[in-house]
Design an enzyme around this catalytic site. Structure first.
Site, PDB file in Angstrom:
ATOM      1  N   TRP A 251     -35.443 -24.828  23.436  1.00  0.00           N
ATOM      2  CA  TRP A 251     -36.244 -24.374  24.568  1.00  0.00           C
ATOM      3  C   TRP A 251     -35.370 -23.863  25.705  1.00  0.00           C
ATOM      4  CZ3 TRP A 251     -39.174 -24.504  20.976  1.00  0.00           C
ATOM      5  CH2 TRP A 251     -40.088 -25.477  20.593  1.00  0.00           C
TER       6      TRP A 251
ATOM      7  N   ASN B 278     -43.280 -20.556  22.213  1.00  0.00           N
ATOM      8  CA  ASN B 278     -43.414 -21.475  21.100  1.00  0.00           C
ATOM      9  C   ASN B 278     -44.881 -21.570  20.689  1.00  0.00           C
ATOM     10  OD1 ASN B 278     -42.903 -23.680  19.235  1.00  0.00           O
ATOM     11  ND2 ASN B 278     -43.786 -25.021  20.801  1.00  0.00           N
ATOM     12  N   GLU B 279     -45.198 -21.031  19.518  1.00  0.00           N
ATOM     13  CA  GLU B 279     -46.520 -21.113  18.899  1.00  0.00           C
ATOM     14  C   GLU B 279     -47.652 -20.611  19.798  1.00  0.00           C
ATOM     15  OE1 GLU B 279     -45.568 -24.681  15.725  1.00  0.00           O
ATOM     16  OE2 GLU B 279     -46.905 -25.138  17.409  1.00  0.00           O
TER      17      GLU B 279
ATOM     18  N   TYR C 262     -46.864 -26.975   8.454  1.00  0.00           N
ATOM     19  CA  TYR C 262     -47.027 -28.420   8.561  1.00  0.00           C
ATOM     20  C   TYR C 262     -48.270 -28.874   7.796  1.00  0.00           C
ATOM     21  CZ  TYR C 262     -43.541 -28.373  12.296  1.00  0.00           C
ATOM     22  OH  TYR C 262     -42.384 -28.227  13.023  1.00  0.00           O
TER      23      TYR C 262
ATOM     24  N   GLU D 114     -40.202 -23.350  11.472  1.00  0.00           N
ATOM     25  CA  GLU D 114     -40.476 -24.787  11.598  1.00  0.00           C
ATOM     26  C   GLU D 114     -41.087 -25.285  10.308  1.00  0.00           C
ATOM     27  OE1 GLU D 114     -42.622 -26.446  14.862  1.00  0.00           O
ATOM     28  OE2 GLU D 114     -41.763 -25.067  16.360  1.00  0.00           O
TER      29      GLU D 114
ATOM     30  N   TRP E 272     -37.584 -28.929  11.268  1.00  0.00           N
ATOM     31  CA  TRP E 272     -37.937 -29.693  12.478  1.00  0.00           C
ATOM     32  C   TRP E 272     -37.798 -31.170  12.121  1.00  0.00           C
ATOM     33  CZ3 TRP E 272     -39.583 -27.948  17.327  1.00  0.00           C
ATOM     34  CH2 TRP E 272     -39.956 -28.962  18.229  1.00  0.00           C
TER      35      TRP E 272
END
Length: 426
Positions: free
Chosen positions: A85, A200-201, A278, A318, A360
């Site tokens: 980040w 991020n996303e 995920y 990720e 991740w």
């Protein structure tokens, strides 16, 4: 063989060896060449990790040894890229106290992380903002605008309100123009940084058509490129399909996301493609077999679309397996990692679009408070650590093979530039 032929052959071999050394240098900016990454004209692969905490931990000088140790272990295991980040907006120990007001201690933490990555030959991907409330996110930007009288109410106003967009652009400019207090190089000029990430996303569930996100990515990508054409740029997308590919949209997990994997990544200023995965989060109640079936289809679809539709490299930015889920076992995590790495390898060895994966997440010793269930400590022997190191070796081998092919082509071109003798005699 005539003496001058021997000299030419000797010089060609010396040139070949020199090119071979250049082929494995981590110096230089990462570029795209077709569906592959390259450095100095040679193929480059991103076998790496996420470590969102780098800036936060390094902002405390007494904790910087953890950053150094993490990069040392990553380099020892052959890892080449870290994603982290470049944001922390409002709240406790922020990078940005308020729009345009920065915490120098935190910025120096990011400086140090980049310097350590550089020292260990690891590239960095820096993300500008968060979709979620952690570390401020788009909600913090909207709250800042609201406090200044803007008629905003939803987090998704982040993508459309003019003042919010100005705040965000100013942050981009601050990061790009940052002078690293350790390396003495501006971020915009530092080849240690592989790429910028818009968010991020990013998600905009209030507009399922995807038009809002499409317009925002188009505008912000153009803005980044207007300031910096040295670095690559990606959007930070998870890979959810949208209106431009309705058949593929059936692959999505349940939910409204407001993104469009194909349309968003067709934007010319987006240099490469990302996908996150995920199954254990998106399909909590599904069997292990069902989750793995999803993972295989999800990865296959995105790699094929990057190759055949988008014509850009793709990073599986990720992925992981949480130790906190019911029924977890290290063997299950190994299956996930082997599946992801296998898809990358099968594409990469053919010169395809899959250019790497970032698990991740990486943690170091003494970082239990950052353990979210996905953390992996490379210094602690495990079967998953072995899988990670094996992937590094396999991608290094592919890089060597392609580098030799590049060298052969350069050698042929070099010989072709020599004088042609009468009668074709050498």
């Amino acid at each position: 063989m005539k003496p001058h032929c021997l000299i030419i052959l000797f010089l060609s071999i010396v040139s070949y060896l020199k090119l071979g050394a250049d082929a494995f240098s981590s110096n230089g900016f990462v570029r795209t060449k077709g569906v592959q990454f390259s450095i100095n004209g040679y193929p480059y692969y991103a076998n790496g990790f996420n470590a969102y905490w780098l800036m936060y931990v390094a902002s405390d000088p007494s904790q910087r040894h953890k950053i150094s140790a993490a990069f040392q272990e990553a380099s020892r295991h052959g890892l080449t890229v870290a994603r982290t980040w470049a944001f922390s907006d409002g709240g406790y120990r922020p990078l940005q106290y308020s729009p345009g007001s920065y915490n120098e201690d935190m910025f120096q933490g990011l400086d140090f992380a980049i310097a350590e990555a550089r020292r260990h030959g690891i590239k960095i991907i820096l993300s500008f903002a968060n979709n979620y409330v952690s570390f401020g996110g788009k909600k913090q930007y909207v709250d800042w605008a609201k406090s200044r009288g803007r008629p905003v109410s939803s987090e998704d106003d982040f993508f459309t309100d003019s003042l919010v967009k100005d705040f965000y652009k100013n942050h981009i400019k601050a990061v790009l123009n940052r002078f690293n207090t350790f390396t003495k190089v501006h971020y915009r000029d530092d080849p240690t940084i592989m790429a910028w990430e818009l968010m991020n996303e990013p998600r905009c569930p209030s507009d399922p058509t995807g038009r809002t996100i499409q317009a925002w990515i188009t505008e912000m990508a153009a803005y980044v490129k207007s300031l910096d054409r040295n670095h690559l740029l990606e959007a930070g997308l998870e890979g959810f399909y949208g209106q431009s590919s309705l058949q593929s949209k059936t692959l999505n997990p349940p939910g409204q996301f407001g993104t469009d994997f194909i349309a968003n990544n067709r934007i010319p200023d987006i240099d490469f493609v990302t996908v996150h995965s995920y199954p254990d989060e998106w399909f909590v109640d599904a069997s292990e077999q069902s989750q793995m079936e999803f993972l295989n289809k999800w990865l296959d679809a995105h790699i094929q679309d990057a190759q055949n539709v988008l014509h850009k490299p793709i990073i599986l930015a990720e992925f992981g397996k949480s130790m906190k889920k019911a029924g977890y076992s290290p063997a299950q995590r190994d299956v996930v990692f082997n599946t992801v790495y296998g898809k990358i390898y099968e594409s990469a060895k053919r010169g395809g679009a899959a250019a790497g994966g970032l698990f991740w997440q990486l943690l170091g010793n003494g970082m239990d408070n950052f353990q979210d269930g996905y953390g992996i400590i490379l210094g602690q022997s495990s079967s998953t650590v072995d899988v990670i190191a094996q992937q590094s070796r396999k991608l290094t081998l592919i890089r060597k093979i392609f580098a030799r092919m590049v060298n052969v082509e350069k050698w042929k071109r070099a010989r072709g530039q020599g004088p042609v003798r009468k009668g074709g005699q050498n």
